[in-house]
Design an enzyme around this catalytic site. Sequence first.
Site, PDB file in Angstrom:
ATOM      1  N   LYS A   1      -1.994   6.434  -4.084  1.00  0.00           N
ATOM      2  CA  LYS A   1      -2.574   5.170  -3.630  1.00  0.00           C
ATOM      3  C   LYS A   1      -1.549   4.043  -3.715  1.00  0.00           C
ATOM      4  CE  LYS A   1      -5.172   1.849  -2.506  1.00  0.00           C
ATOM      5  NZ  LYS A   1      -5.707   1.660  -1.153  1.00  0.00           N
TER       6      LYS A   1
ATOM      7  N   ARG B   1      -8.868   3.877   0.883  1.00  0.00           N
ATOM      8  CA  ARG B   1      -7.681   3.580   1.695  1.00  0.00           C
ATOM      9  C   ARG B   1      -8.051   2.745   2.904  1.00  0.00           C
ATOM     10  NH1 ARG B   1      -5.474   9.605   2.588  1.00  0.00           N
ATOM     11  NH2 ARG B   1      -3.467   8.981   1.787  1.00  0.00           N
ATOM     12  N   VAL B   2      -9.182   2.035   2.798  1.00  0.00           N
ATOM     13  CA  VAL B   2      -9.717   1.389   3.986  1.00  0.00           C
ATOM     14  C   VAL B   2      -9.062   0.048   4.280  1.00  0.00           C
ATOM     15  CG1 VAL B   2     -11.957   2.519   3.796  1.00  0.00           C
ATOM     16  CG2 VAL B   2     -11.553   0.356   2.593  1.00  0.00           C
TER      17      VAL B   2
ATOM     18  N   GLY C   1      -0.416 -11.171   1.741  1.00  0.00           N
ATOM     19  CA  GLY C   1      -1.567 -11.581   0.930  1.00  0.00           C
ATOM     20  C   GLY C   1      -2.534 -10.436   0.697  1.00  0.00           C
TER      21      GLY C   1
ATOM     22  N   ASN D   1       0.573   1.676  -0.439  1.00  0.00           N
ATOM     23  CA  ASN D   1       0.636   0.219  -0.271  1.00  0.00           C
ATOM     24  C   ASN D   1       2.028  -0.328  -0.545  1.00  0.00           C
ATOM     25  OD1 ASN D   1      -1.920  -0.022   0.615  1.00  0.00           O
ATOM     26  ND2 ASN D   1      -2.791  -0.715  -1.329  1.00  0.00           N
TER      27      ASN D   1
ATOM     28  N   CYS E   1      -4.207  -6.146  -2.351  1.00  0.00           N
ATOM     29  CA  CYS E   1      -3.744  -4.752  -2.370  1.00  0.00           C
ATOM     30  C   CYS E   1      -2.220  -4.676  -2.280  1.00  0.00           C
ATOM     31  CB  CYS E   1      -4.356  -3.991  -1.210  1.00  0.00           C
ATOM     32  SG  CYS E   1      -6.114  -4.219  -1.066  1.00  0.00           S
TER      33      CYS E   1
ATOM     34  N   THR F   1      -8.093   0.796  -7.595  1.00  0.00           N
ATOM     35  CA  THR F   1      -6.653   1.048  -7.630  1.00  0.00           C
ATOM     36  C   THR F   1      -6.111   0.642  -8.995  1.00  0.00           C
ATOM     37  OG1 THR F   1      -6.585   0.554  -5.285  1.00  0.00           O
ATOM     38  CG2 THR F   1      -4.478   0.576  -6.442  1.00  0.00           C
TER      39      THR F   1
ATOM     40  N   ARG G   1      12.498   7.270  15.677  1.00  0.00           N
ATOM     41  CA  ARG G   1      12.274   7.356  14.220  1.00  0.00           C
ATOM     42  C   ARG G   1      12.269   5.976  13.550  1.00  0.00           C
ATOM     43  NH1 ARG G   1      14.885  11.539  15.827  1.00  0.00           N
ATOM     44  NH2 ARG G   1      16.945  10.616  15.696  1.00  0.00           N
TER      45      ARG G   1
ATOM     46  N   TYR H   1      -6.001 -14.172   4.475  1.00  0.00           N
ATOM     47  CA  TYR H   1      -4.686 -13.550   4.234  1.00  0.00           C
ATOM     48  C   TYR H   1      -4.204 -12.762   5.432  1.00  0.00           C
ATOM     49  CZ  TYR H   1      -6.396  -8.776   3.377  1.00  0.00           C
ATOM     50  OH  TYR H   1      -6.928  -7.503   3.501  1.00  0.00           O
TER      51      TYR H   1
ATOM     52  N   ARG I   1      -8.418 -14.337  -0.579  1.00  0.00           N
ATOM     53  CA  ARG I   1      -7.832 -14.013  -1.877  1.00  0.00           C
ATOM     54  C   ARG I   1      -6.353 -13.725  -1.741  1.00  0.00           C
ATOM     55  NH1 ARG I   1     -11.702  -9.347  -3.906  1.00  0.00           N
ATOM     56  NH2 ARG I   1     -11.690  -8.897  -1.673  1.00  0.00           N
TER      57      ARG I   1
END
Length: 434
Positions: free
Chosen positions: A223, A171-172, A274, A227, A277, A137, A263, A333, A341
Amino acid sequence: MISCVNLYRMTRVKKGIKDMKKISVLGLGYIGLPTACMLANNGFEVLGVDVNKEIIDKLNCGKLHIEEPELEKIFLDAFKNKKIKISLKLEESDVFIIAVPTPLNHKKKADLSFVVSAADEISGKIKKGNVVILESTSPPGTTRNIVGKIITNSTGFLAGKDYYLAFCPERVLPGKIVYELENNDRIVGGVDKKSAEITQDIYKTFVKGKIFLTDLETSEFVKLAENTYRDVNIAFANELSLICSDYGIDVRQVIEYANMHPRVNILNPGPGVGGHCIAVDPWFILENTKRKDTLIEKSRNINDNMPFIISQRVAEIVSKYKKPKVTIFGFSYKENVGDTRESPAIVINNELIKRKIKVSIYDPLAINTKYSLSGLEDSVNGSDIILLFTGHSIFKEIDLVLVYDLMRSRNIFDTRNFFDRTTVEKLGFNYYNI
Ligand code: SAJ
C-alpha cells in the site's frame, strides 16, 4: 500419542465465511462508510460505528457527511432496508473492520491513536473465531504489533489461533471510490494463511477485482509503495518543471513528447501534492528505517516546496499593484472532489496573507473547510490575478468575459494547464503557467 503440533491444530479456531453474519466497521469516513454499505448490500448484517456524534446523527437521518458519486445510493439502499445500523457504540460481531484515520503527527510519524482506541474497543467485544481486519493505511508492522498485541494483551487471544487477523488496504481514488471499491484488485495480508483466506472470502462478496494473498507486513508495504511511487513520480515532474522554466522551455510539451516513448510515463507537475494519502504514506515507509538521504524524503520535500514556489511567483506578478488581490480558483486538494484536507492551497493562502496580499477563494465543490469561500463574482471583483489551483471540470463553464470585466488587472496563473492559453490571451489576459 497426539503430538503437541496436532494438539495445537486441534485447539485452533476453525471458522468459515458461512459463520460470518455480522460485520462491524469502525470509522465511517471516505473508506469505512462505502465499505460498510458494500458489505451490507451483499448479504451481511452491518453495524457502522464512529466516534463523531455529528456524523452518526447525520447518517441516522439518512444524510451523508461526505460527497462521492453513487455513495448516497448504496447507503440509502442499505439503510432503508435495515441492513446497516449506525451507532456510536460497538457491539459483538463476527468481523471487525478498522477504517479509522492514520494522520501524520508533527514529527512526520504516523499517529496511530485512532487505531489503538479501535483495537481497545474490539478487545472488549471480541470472541474466539472472530475476524479482525485493519484497512487504515499504516506503517509496516502495525497490524501485528499494534492491533494484534493490544487484543492479545487484553484478552489473551492469539492471532491466527484464537481469532483471525488481517490487513486489507483500500486503493480507491477519491472521486471514483464506489466504482473502484468494486473493481480494483485487492491485496490481503494475513497473520496466517487461514486469516488471509477468510478475509478474501469476505471481500469477494463485493469485490469483482482479483484478490491476492500475502503476509501482513508485505501487504502493509504494498500500500505504501503504491502511493510513494506516485509521489516520487510527481516530484520528478515538479523538478522537471522548475528546470524547464530555468531554460524557458514549456515543461508540458516536454512531458507530452517524452510520454510518447513506450516506456515513459511522466506525471503532471502542479502546485503541490495534497490529500491524506500521497503526501502522508511516504513518511510511513521511512518511519522505521535508519536510512538517510533517501529519494523518498527528497521527493516529499520537492512536492512540499511547490506551494511556496507558486506563492513566490504570484507575489512577484502582483508586486506592481497597490493592495493586490489574488483569487484562488479551486481549494480542494485535487479536481472534482470537495476534500480540502492537506490541500496545498491552504499553504498558498497562508503564504500570500503573510505577505499582506488579499486572498479570495472560489470553490463551489469544497466542503468541511474553515476557510471562507466566496461566490464567483465576489471572488474576482477587483482582483489582479486568478490562481487556478484545482481544475474542477465545472470551471470550464466560467464566463471569462464577465471575469475579465470584474477584475482590476487581468492575469491568470494556471498551475494545472487547465485553460487554453490562446483563448485566454485572446480575451486579453496575461497567461502564466508552471
Ligand atoms: N497530483 C499531481 N500530479 C499528478 C497527479 C496528482 O500534482 O500527475 C497531485 C494531485 O493534485 C493531488 C495529489 O497529487 O494533490 C494526489 O492526488 P492523486 O489523484 O494522485 O491521488 P489521491 O490522493 O486522490 O489517491 C491516491 C491514489 N493512489 C494512487 O493512485 C497510487 C488512490 O488509488 C489511493 O487509494 C489513495 O491515494 C489512498 O487513499 O491511498
